[in-house]
Structure formats: C-alpha cells, structure tokens
Write a protein that holds these residues in place. Sequence first.
Motif, short mmCIF file in Angstrom:
data_model
loop_
_atom_site.label_atom_id
_atom_site.label_comp_id
_atom_site.label_asym_id
_atom_site.label_seq_id
_atom_site.Cartn_x
_atom_site.Cartn_y
_atom_site.Cartn_z
N ALA A 113 -4.63 -5.39 4.36
CA ALA A 113 -3.28 -5.30 4.90
C ALA A 113 -2.28 -4.84 3.84
O ALA A 113 -1.39 -4.02 4.12
N ALA A 114 -2.43 -5.33 2.61
CA ALA A 114 -1.53 -4.92 1.53
C ALA A 114 -1.71 -3.43 1.20
O ALA A 114 -0.73 -2.71 0.97
N ILE A 115 -2.94 -2.98 1.18
CA ILE A 115 -3.19 -1.56 0.92
C ILE A 115 -2.62 -0.70 2.04
O ILE A 115 -2.01 0.35 1.79
N THR A 116 -2.79 -1.15 3.27
CA THR A 116 -2.23 -0.41 4.41
C THR A 116 -0.71 -0.33 4.32
O THR A 116 -0.12 0.73 4.54
N LEU A 117 -0.07 -1.45 3.99
CA LEU A 117 1.39 -1.45 3.82
C LEU A 117 1.81 -0.51 2.70
O LEU A 117 2.77 0.27 2.86
N GLU A 118 1.10 -0.54 1.61
CA GLU A 118 1.43 0.33 0.47
C GLU A 118 1.28 1.81 0.82
O GLU A 118 2.14 2.63 0.49
N LEU A 119 0.21 2.15 1.51
CA LEU A 119 -0.03 3.56 1.82
C LEU A 119 0.87 4.10 2.93
O LEU A 119 1.08 5.32 3.00
N THR A 120 1.38 3.23 3.79
CA THR A 120 2.22 3.71 4.89
C THR A 120 3.71 3.62 4.58
O THR A 120 4.46 4.52 4.95
N VAL A 121 4.17 2.57 3.91
CA VAL A 121 5.60 2.36 3.70
C VAL A 121 6.02 2.59 2.25
O VAL A 121 7.17 2.94 2.01
N HIS A 122 5.15 2.39 1.29
CA HIS A 122 5.42 2.51 -0.14
C HIS A 122 6.57 1.60 -0.58
O HIS A 122 7.54 2.06 -1.19
N PRO A 139 8.62 -1.39 -2.78
CA PRO A 139 8.59 -1.79 -4.19
C PRO A 139 7.63 -2.98 -4.38
O PRO A 139 7.29 -3.68 -3.43
N LEU A 140 7.24 -3.21 -5.61
CA LEU A 140 6.28 -4.26 -5.93
C LEU A 140 6.77 -5.64 -5.51
O LEU A 140 6.00 -6.47 -5.04
N TRP A 141 8.08 -5.90 -5.66
CA TRP A 141 8.60 -7.21 -5.30
C TRP A 141 8.44 -7.51 -3.81
O TRP A 141 8.30 -8.67 -3.43
N VAL A 142 8.43 -6.48 -2.97
CA VAL A 142 8.23 -6.70 -1.53
C VAL A 142 6.82 -7.22 -1.28
O VAL A 142 6.62 -8.12 -0.46
N HIS A 143 5.85 -6.66 -2.00
CA HIS A 143 4.47 -7.15 -1.86
C HIS A 143 4.39 -8.63 -2.24
O HIS A 143 3.74 -9.43 -1.55
N ALA A 144 5.06 -9.01 -3.33
CA ALA A 144 5.03 -10.41 -3.76
C ALA A 144 5.70 -11.31 -2.73
O ALA A 144 5.18 -12.38 -2.40
#
Length: 135
Positions: A78-87, A89-94
Amino acid sequence: MADDPLTGSADGSGPALPLVRLSLGGRCPRCGSPTLFAGMTRFAARCSHCGLDFSSFNVGDGPAAFLTLILGTVIVAAAITLELTVHPPLWVHAVVWLPVTLAAVIGSLRIAKAALIAVEYRQAAHEGRIAPRGP
C-alpha cells in the motif's frame, strides 16, 4: 451445568458461539464473557466471570510472526502504491503508515491470540509429553 460457548450447552443441544464472535470480542472460551484481555494484547490471569485460568494456555509467538509477515506485505504494498501514484512527501508516509501499522498489528494480534486460545480450549490441547516406554 453451564453452557459452553464453543460447543453449545452442556448436553450439546444448545447454540454455540462462533469462533469469530469469540475472537473478535476477546471473550472467554468457556463462558463467553469479554474477560480474555487485561491489556491491549496481554491476557488476564483468569476469567473474572467463570474463573477459567488463562495462564494454562500457550499461544506462543506464532500469531505475532505470522501477522508480521502478512501485515508487513500488505502495508508495504500500500505504501509503494501511494508513493507511485501520488508522490507525497516522506512525512506523509510517516503520518499515514505508522498509525495504520500500529492499529493493524494490535487489532489483528488480539483477534489471532483470542482465536488460538478458543481453539486450544475446544480441542483440550495441552503441552505434549512423551509417554515412557515399557520394558
């Protein structure tokens, strides 16, 4: 005689609580009261309703290891999908994935541990012992 929530009434004629209901509610496998946990994932010493000793059950680390692999795979995908579709910032992932991971681990660990205790109770499982051989 008291009803058994897994097998129905003492004479076998009454309704039984499904394993899913017992594990989702953190219920005692004998009486069905929601007394299995004393903390987030820590078992109570015994059921405050019927007195069943929970310390005699051994669920071990099986649920934790199994859930770590499953949840880790799902959350990383899910994190990889979010990164590849929305890009984002790192703090959003955290901010997104730390609470999601924590909630998923604690919630699923409670369910898995409760289900294993209920199955151990239903099967009257106990630690294996090797019987001594005769002469």
